[in-house]
Design a protein around this motif. Structure first.
Motif, PDB file in Angstrom:
ATOM      1  N   ILE A  26     -87.535  51.796 -59.797  1.00  0.00           N
ATOM      2  CA  ILE A  26     -87.751  51.405 -58.407  1.00  0.00           C
ATOM      3  C   ILE A  26     -89.187  50.909 -58.211  1.00  0.00           C
ATOM      4  O   ILE A  26     -89.421  49.885 -57.562  1.00  0.00           O
ATOM      5  CB  ILE A  26     -87.440  52.584 -57.461  1.00  0.00           C
ATOM      6  N   LEU A  27     -90.143  51.609 -58.792  1.00  0.00           N
ATOM      7  CA  LEU A  27     -91.544  51.184 -58.682  1.00  0.00           C
ATOM      8  C   LEU A  27     -91.792  49.848 -59.367  1.00  0.00           C
ATOM      9  O   LEU A  27     -92.566  49.026 -58.878  1.00  0.00           O
ATOM     10  CB  LEU A  27     -92.465  52.253 -59.263  1.00  0.00           C
ATOM     11  N   GLU A  28     -91.138  49.621 -60.498  1.00  0.00           N
ATOM     12  CA  GLU A  28     -91.280  48.327 -61.180  1.00  0.00           C
ATOM     13  C   GLU A  28     -90.749  47.196 -60.313  1.00  0.00           C
ATOM     14  O   GLU A  28     -91.370  46.131 -60.216  1.00  0.00           O
ATOM     15  CB  GLU A  28     -90.555  48.348 -62.525  1.00  0.00           C
ATOM     16  N   GLN A  29     -89.601  47.412 -59.667  1.00  0.00           N
ATOM     17  CA  GLN A  29     -89.045  46.390 -58.785  1.00  0.00           C
ATOM     18  C   GLN A  29     -89.953  46.134 -57.591  1.00  0.00           C
ATOM     19  O   GLN A  29     -90.163  44.993 -57.184  1.00  0.00           O
ATOM     20  CB  GLN A  29     -87.653  46.799 -58.294  1.00  0.00           C
ATOM     21  N   GLU A  30     -90.507  47.206 -57.026  1.00  0.00           N
ATOM     22  CA  GLU A  30     -91.409  47.060 -55.892  1.00  0.00           C
ATOM     23  C   GLU A  30     -92.670  46.295 -56.302  1.00  0.00           C
ATOM     24  O   GLU A  30     -93.142  45.417 -55.581  1.00  0.00           O
ATOM     25  CB  GLU A  30     -91.784  48.428 -55.341  1.00  0.00           C
ATOM     26  N   TYR A  31     -93.203  46.613 -57.469  1.00  0.00           N
ATOM     27  CA  TYR A  31     -94.393  45.923 -57.973  1.00  0.00           C
ATOM     28  C   TYR A  31     -94.110  44.433 -58.161  1.00  0.00           C
ATOM     29  O   TYR A  31     -94.916  43.586 -57.780  1.00  0.00           O
ATOM     30  CB  TYR A  31     -94.851  46.562 -59.288  1.00  0.00           C
ATOM     31  N   GLU A  32     -92.968  44.111 -58.740  1.00  0.00           N
ATOM     32  CA  GLU A  32     -92.608  42.708 -58.947  1.00  0.00           C
ATOM     33  C   GLU A  32     -92.453  41.980 -57.618  1.00  0.00           C
ATOM     34  O   GLU A  32     -92.874  40.830 -57.481  1.00  0.00           O
ATOM     35  CB  GLU A  32     -91.327  42.615 -59.769  1.00  0.00           C
TER      36      GLU A  32
ATOM     37  N   VAL B 281     -93.948  42.730 -54.705  1.00  0.00           N
ATOM     38  CA  VAL B 281     -95.270  42.561 -54.104  1.00  0.00           C
ATOM     39  C   VAL B 281     -96.040  41.453 -54.814  1.00  0.00           C
ATOM     40  O   VAL B 281     -96.691  40.620 -54.175  1.00  0.00           O
ATOM     41  CB  VAL B 281     -96.053  43.894 -54.131  1.00  0.00           C
ATOM     42  N   THR B 282     -95.949  41.417 -56.142  1.00  0.00           N
ATOM     43  CA  THR B 282     -96.631  40.383 -56.916  1.00  0.00           C
ATOM     44  C   THR B 282     -96.083  39.002 -56.574  1.00  0.00           C
ATOM     45  O   THR B 282     -96.856  38.045 -56.381  1.00  0.00           O
ATOM     46  CB  THR B 282     -96.474  40.660 -58.424  1.00  0.00           C
ATOM     47  N   GLU B 283     -94.770  38.885 -56.465  1.00  0.00           N
ATOM     48  CA  GLU B 283     -94.150  37.603 -56.127  1.00  0.00           C
ATOM     49  C   GLU B 283     -94.577  37.148 -54.735  1.00  0.00           C
ATOM     50  O   GLU B 283     -94.908  35.980 -54.524  1.00  0.00           O
ATOM     51  CB  GLU B 283     -92.630  37.711 -56.206  1.00  0.00           C
ATOM     52  N   THR B 284     -94.614  38.073 -53.783  1.00  0.00           N
ATOM     53  CA  THR B 284     -95.042  37.741 -52.422  1.00  0.00           C
ATOM     54  C   THR B 284     -96.496  37.275 -52.415  1.00  0.00           C
ATOM     55  O   THR B 284     -96.832  36.274 -51.776  1.00  0.00           O
ATOM     56  CB  THR B 284     -94.876  38.954 -51.492  1.00  0.00           C
TER      57      THR B 284
END
Length: 71
Positions: free
Chosen positions: A23-29, A31-34
């Motif tokens: 879940i944290l990896e998906q959230e990080y990705e 945020v990075t994409e945004t």
């Protein structure tokens, strides 16, 4: 009590929940994409794709007058 992950001096053992890591990896990705989209949008709006010599000299002259841009 330690606030550091993976131990850090605490006597209790901590286990890593792989579901939380995913879940944290998906959230990080996300945020990075945004962030990257915002930066790209700013570059397209604010920074001309082709620099004009007169514009760069104008900025350098303004910096020289104010004491900035010294190397």
């Amino acid at each position: 009590m330690s606030f550091l992950p993976f131990g850090g001096g605490g006597s209790s053992q901590q286990t890593i929940n792989q579901q939380n890591v995913a879940i944290l990896e998906q959230e990080y990705e996300a945020v990075t994409e945004t962030f990257n989209r915002i930066v790209d949008s700013c570059f397209k709006k604010c920074i001309p794709p082709k620099y004009i010599e007169a514009l760069t000299k104008k900025g350098q002259e303004a910096g020289a007058r104010t004491g900035g841009f010294s190397v």
